[in-house]
Design an enzyme around this catalytic site. Structure first.
Site, short mmCIF file in Angstrom:
data_model
loop_
_atom_site.label_atom_id
_atom_site.label_comp_id
_atom_site.label_asym_id
_atom_site.label_seq_id
_atom_site.Cartn_x
_atom_site.Cartn_y
_atom_site.Cartn_z
N ASP A 243 0.83 -1.20 0.00
CA ASP A 243 0.00 0.00 0.00
C ASP A 243 0.87 1.27 0.00
O ASP A 243 1.77 1.41 0.84
CB ASP A 243 -0.87 -0.03 1.26
CG ASP A 243 -1.99 0.99 1.24
OD1 ASP A 243 -2.91 0.82 0.44
OD2 ASP A 243 -1.92 1.96 2.02
N GLU A 297 1.95 -0.40 -4.77
CA GLU A 297 0.95 0.58 -5.20
C GLU A 297 1.71 1.89 -5.35
O GLU A 297 2.07 2.52 -4.36
CB GLU A 297 -0.17 0.71 -4.18
CG GLU A 297 -1.32 1.54 -4.72
CD GLU A 297 -2.11 2.26 -3.66
OE1 GLU A 297 -3.23 2.69 -3.96
OE2 GLU A 297 -1.63 2.42 -2.52
#
Ligand code: NOJ
Length: 596
Positions: A243, A297
């Site tokens: 993330d 990401e």
């Protein structure tokens, strides 16, 4: 339903016999990730299981509820593993399943070693992993370590006093002239700083107030992260989706956001001075000890910067999500109409930016974006099925590992939101307060934009059948309303229809997995400027494939450029046709794949 699913599964399993790649399905073999592979290069690329994979993303809250509380859970996922395997995907990416107070649906973690109570227990996780391995699939977890929950034990300690031993786990600063230390903004509206009354200092939160950013410059934090990674890797998981990983290293001195970055602060927050150092350390300390995959990401990373993160000789990440394609239809957070030449240009640029040492991802949806058929296809009843199949054809024949979001294999659509009360997403609720409540944007304009762009479009429950709540839950109310079109669009219906999107997707996945050229082959866009047709080739030497997609509702007569003539039709969303030679008569949203 179960018998029907089993039959379809057996059928598809038979189709896939002999098509699996040289994948080593063992969870870990202690092989260093960076060690030279004995396998011969394919078209210049080192073969890797994760380059050949097709990944299916599960957002557990909205996938399947097994205990009737209205919230999806791990047992629900385990009960549908045959459904997932039947699609021909072989890696599952599980969005966060860890203990969390759910300020941001699990992207705010309270305990990295505990399963969220609503999702079940560690025994349920082990059972899920076992079921995945039994089907020769792999599991990657979401690693959310730019920030924790403010309820994480580290932060609970950290905020107690300036001299607490956990103080330096987070980013604390004294007020500047009674104001926040700098002008950084949060992605969820307002300042990125929150004043904590206990010590009178501010902490940094690039996302919600309940998501304080970790201080990666503290080696203790980094070691905590590597330990928790090893905890899950030792259980046998096959890697991580990381993330907002480019945000972990903050700019020296935390300087103000310059005006030109105000609308796109991600480009200022990403790629801090120690990012490469920390990723290499993570690789050395944790990842290199296992045969796993990583995908970052990479919000805020430019195409030019990408090789510096994914070039295999650097030992950082295997691949990243580049957002150019998925956010082509957004200007900031506002919908914009996009054109096909723009989309084609992005894929060409990606292809040019990455050489044989770097790998790409292909995706047009996830839990942060609207539904693929609504955003890039046509979700009207007339064209939904054809356009969803055309998009599946594209996603499974482009160069890079495809990531498919749950429900897109059914052609699930955006939700017809009409009121703010129908949303769950903190980003939407905060934006409503910041824009509509302050009269900067009208409620109608806000809702019209959210109907097209909101993250909740993709977070509504999976539509399993035509019973109440689409078979997602037996509770009277699902966590988020099920899209009312579940009566027509649901898995049970698609299973019984041999022409469904689900079955087409499975055939496309099988085709990709048995065709090395779709994984490792050269990519050439044949007609970059054509406004309706996307025609490209994938080839390894003489092993050549042609993909032609009509991205419009028009019937198009298309003459192939470069003296190319069609060969054997391998698959089409409209079945066989009479076209031979170099001229194609394409129906609305028709997709064809040829060997030529
Ligand atoms: C990116 C995740 O995909 C998104 O869902 C989340 O809100 C933010 N990072 C913060 O963790």
């Amino acid at each position: 339903m179960i018998v029907a699913r089993l039959m379809v599964f057996l059928l598809l399993a038979t189709c896939l016999v002999g098509t699996s790649s040289a994948t080593d399905n063992r969870a870990q073999d202690a092989k260093p990730q960076s060690a030279p592979s004995p396998a011969a290069a394919i078209n210049g690329y080192q073969p890797k299981w994760w380059k050949e994979a097709i990944v299916y993303q599960i957002y557990p809250r909205s996938f399947k509820d097994s205990n009737g509380d209205g919230i999806g859970d791990l047992k629900g996922i385990t009960s549908e593993l045959d459904y997932i395997h039947g699609l021909g995907v072989n890696v599952i990416w599980l969005s966060p399943h860890y203990d969390s107070p759910n300020a941001d649906n699990g992207y705010d973690i309270r305990n990295y070693r505990k399963v969220m109570t609503e999702f079940g227990s560690m025994a349920d996780f082990d059972e899920l992993l076992k079921g995945i391995k039994q089907r020769h699939m792999k599991l990657i977890l979401d690693l959310v370590v730019n920030h924790t929950s403010d309820e994480h034990a580290w932060f609970v300690e950290s905020r107690k006093s300036k001299d607490n031993s956990y103080r330096d786990y987070y980013i604390w600063r004294a007020p500047k002239d009674g104001q926040p230390p700098n002008n950084w903004t949060s992605f969820f509206s307002g300042s990125a700083w929150k004043l904590d009354p206990t010590t009178g200092e501010y902490y940094l939160h690039l996302f919600a107030e309940k998501q304080p950013d970790l201080n990666w410059d503290n080696p203790k934090v980094r070691n905590e992260v590597y330990d928790l990674m090893k905890f899950w890797l030792d259980k046998g998981v096959d890697g991580f989706r990381m993330d907002v990983i480019p945000f972990i290293s903050k700019r020296e001195g935390l300087p103000d956001l310059p005006p030109e970055y105000m609308a796109k602060p991600q480009y200022f927050y990403a790629m801090g001075p120690h990012l490469h150092e920390y990723l290499q350390e993570m690789n050395r300390e944790a990842l290199s000890k296992y045969d796993v995959m990583t995908v970052g990401e990479a919000f805020g990373v430019t195409l030019e910067q990408t090789p510096s993160l994914v070039d295999e000789r650097r030992n950082e990440l295997d691949m990243i999500f580049n957002f150019d394609a998925v956010r082509l239809n957004r200007d900031g957070e506002v919908w914009r109409d996009w054109t096909l030449p723009e989309l084609k240009a992005i894929y060409t640029q990606q292809n040019q930016a990455l050489d044989v040492h770097s790998w790409n991802t292909i995706f047009l949806s996830n839990h942060d974006n609207p539904r693929v058929v609504s955003a890039f296809g046509n979700d009207s009843p007339q064209y939904r099925v054809a356009s969803a199949k055309a998009l599946a054809t594209m996603l499974l024949t482009l160069k890079g590992t495809p990531f498919i979001y749950q429900g897109d294999e059914l052609g699930m659509t955006n939700y017809p939101f009409t009121s703010i009360d129908q949303f769950d997403d903190i980003a939407v609720k905060n934006a409503w307060k910041a824009m509509v409540v302050t009269n900067q944007v009208s409620a109608d304009a806000f809702l019209a934009n959210m109907r097209k762009t909101s993250r909740d479009n993709s977070r509504t429950p999976m539509q399993w059948d035509n019973s109440r709540n689409g078979g997602f839950t037996t509770a009277p109310k699902a966590r988020l309303a099920v899209n009312p079109n579940f009566l027509e669009i649901n898995a049970k219906q698609e299973f019984s229809d041999p022409n469904s999107i689900y079955h087409y997707f499975a055939q496309m996945a099988a085709l990709r997995r048995k065709t090395p050229a779709f994984v490792y082959g050269d990519y050439t866009d044949l007609d970059p400027a054509h406004p309706k047709i996307f025609a490209y080739t994938r080839a390894i030497g003489a092993d050549k494939y042609l993909v032609v997609l009509n991205f419009s509702t028009d019937v198009v007569t298309y003459k192939l450029p470069d003296a190319i003539k069609v060969g054997d039709l391998l698959i089409s969303n409209f079945g066989k046709n009479a076209d031979r030679g170099d001229t194609l008569h394409l129906k609305s949203w028709e997709a064809r794949v040829y060997k030529y």
